[in-house]
Write a protein that holds these residues in place. Structure first.
Motif, PDB file in Angstrom:
ATOM      1  N   SER A   8       0.808  -1.205   0.000  1.00 23.18           N
ATOM      2  CA  SER A   8       0.000   0.000   0.000  1.00 23.18           C
ATOM      3  C   SER A   8       0.853   1.271   0.000  1.00 23.18           C
ATOM      4  N   ILE A   9       0.470   2.219  -0.828  1.00 19.76           N
ATOM      5  CA  ILE A   9       1.070   3.550  -0.821  1.00 19.76           C
ATOM      6  C   ILE A   9      -0.021   4.548  -0.467  1.00 19.76           C
ATOM      7  N   ARG A  10      -0.906   4.836  -1.376  1.00 18.20           N
ATOM      8  CA  ARG A  10      -1.967   5.818  -1.104  1.00 18.20           C
ATOM      9  C   ARG A  10      -3.030   5.282  -0.144  1.00 18.20           C
ATOM     10  N   GLY A  12      -2.341   3.868   2.619  1.00 17.82           N
ATOM     11  CA  GLY A  12      -1.787   3.978   3.969  1.00 17.82           C
ATOM     12  C   GLY A  12      -0.385   3.408   4.032  1.00 17.82           C
ATOM     13  N   ARG A  13       0.492   4.073   4.744  1.00 18.22           N
ATOM     14  CA  ARG A  13       1.908   3.688   4.799  1.00 18.22           C
ATOM     15  C   ARG A  13       2.313   3.095   6.140  1.00 18.22           C
ATOM     16  N   SER A  14       1.365   2.638   6.935  1.00 16.79           N
ATOM     17  CA  SER A  14       1.680   2.122   8.268  1.00 16.79           C
ATOM     18  C   SER A  14       2.608   0.904   8.228  1.00 16.79           C
ATOM     19  N   GLY A  43       5.576   8.911   0.966  1.00 14.86           N
ATOM     20  CA  GLY A  43       4.364   9.146   1.737  1.00 14.86           C
ATOM     21  C   GLY A  43       3.112   8.657   1.035  1.00 14.86           C
ATOM     22  N   GLU A  44       1.967   8.884   1.665  1.00 14.77           N
ATOM     23  CA  GLU A  44       0.683   8.450   1.125  1.00 14.77           C
ATOM     24  C   GLU A  44       0.307   9.171  -0.156  1.00 14.77           C
ATOM     25  N   GLY A  46       2.217   9.323  -2.614  1.00 15.11           N
ATOM     26  CA  GLY A  46       2.725   8.452  -3.667  1.00 15.11           C
ATOM     27  C   GLY A  46       3.389   9.221  -4.781  1.00 15.11           C
ATOM     28  N   SER A  77      -5.591  -1.833  -0.293  1.00 13.74           N
ATOM     29  CA  SER A  77      -5.126  -0.872  -1.282  1.00 13.74           C
ATOM     30  C   SER A  77      -5.757  -1.204  -2.633  1.00 13.74           C
TER      31      SER A  77
END
Length: 147
Positions: A8-10, A12-14, A43-44, A46, A77
């Motif tokens: 996952s990018i957009r 969430g980056r947890s 970051g989110e 992307g 995602s």
């Protein structure tokens, strides 16, 4: 071996640090075309390309060129689901790793897809073992087919 890693990018980056660990593991088996997914600085938003069209086209070219796709799908995602769908359409071997979460289940579109191997794991060492076993089994099958 060329490996396409998806996370996952957009969405969430947890799990960015976990993605980095998985990418490091995958790099022991080949070239990870999408190592930027594990960059904690991404970051989110992307913002890893000039625009969305360029990102899409670049990533699709990498997906077409890969020998194996590995996705970490714990953080939902849309993009990762899209990439897994295309991996199946392109007949690319695909592994979807996920951690169990109370009250949540893996999407039926992933879990029910015959073209995706799904594997649940609890910690990074277990995920590394799943990856290693999958790649070694794939290598044995290729050697058998060639031989």
């Amino acid at each position: 071996m060329k490996i396409y890693f998806a996370g996952s990018i957009r969405g969430g980056r947890s799990d960015a640090a976990l993605y980095h660990e998985l990418i490091c593991c995958l790099q022991t088996f080949g070239t990870v075309l999408t190592e930027h997914v594990g960059d904690p600085g991404l970051g989110e938003i992307g913002d890893d390309g000039p625009d969305d069209c360029a990102i899409h086209d670049r990533d699709m070219a990498w997906l077409r060129a890969c020998d194996l796709m590995v996705a970490e799908v714990t953080v939902p995602s849309l993009g990762v689901g899209y990439e897994l769908g295309w991996a199946c359409a392109l007949n690319k071997p695909a592994l979807a790793l996920y951690r169990p979460q109370a009250g949540k289940r893996l999407s039926a579109m992933i879990a029910g897809c015959g073209g995706v191997v799904t594997a649940q794991y609890d910690d990074i060492d277990q995920a590394r073992g799943i990856i290693r076993n999958l790649i070694q089994a794939r290598d044995r099958q290729e050697a058998k087919d060639a031989g």
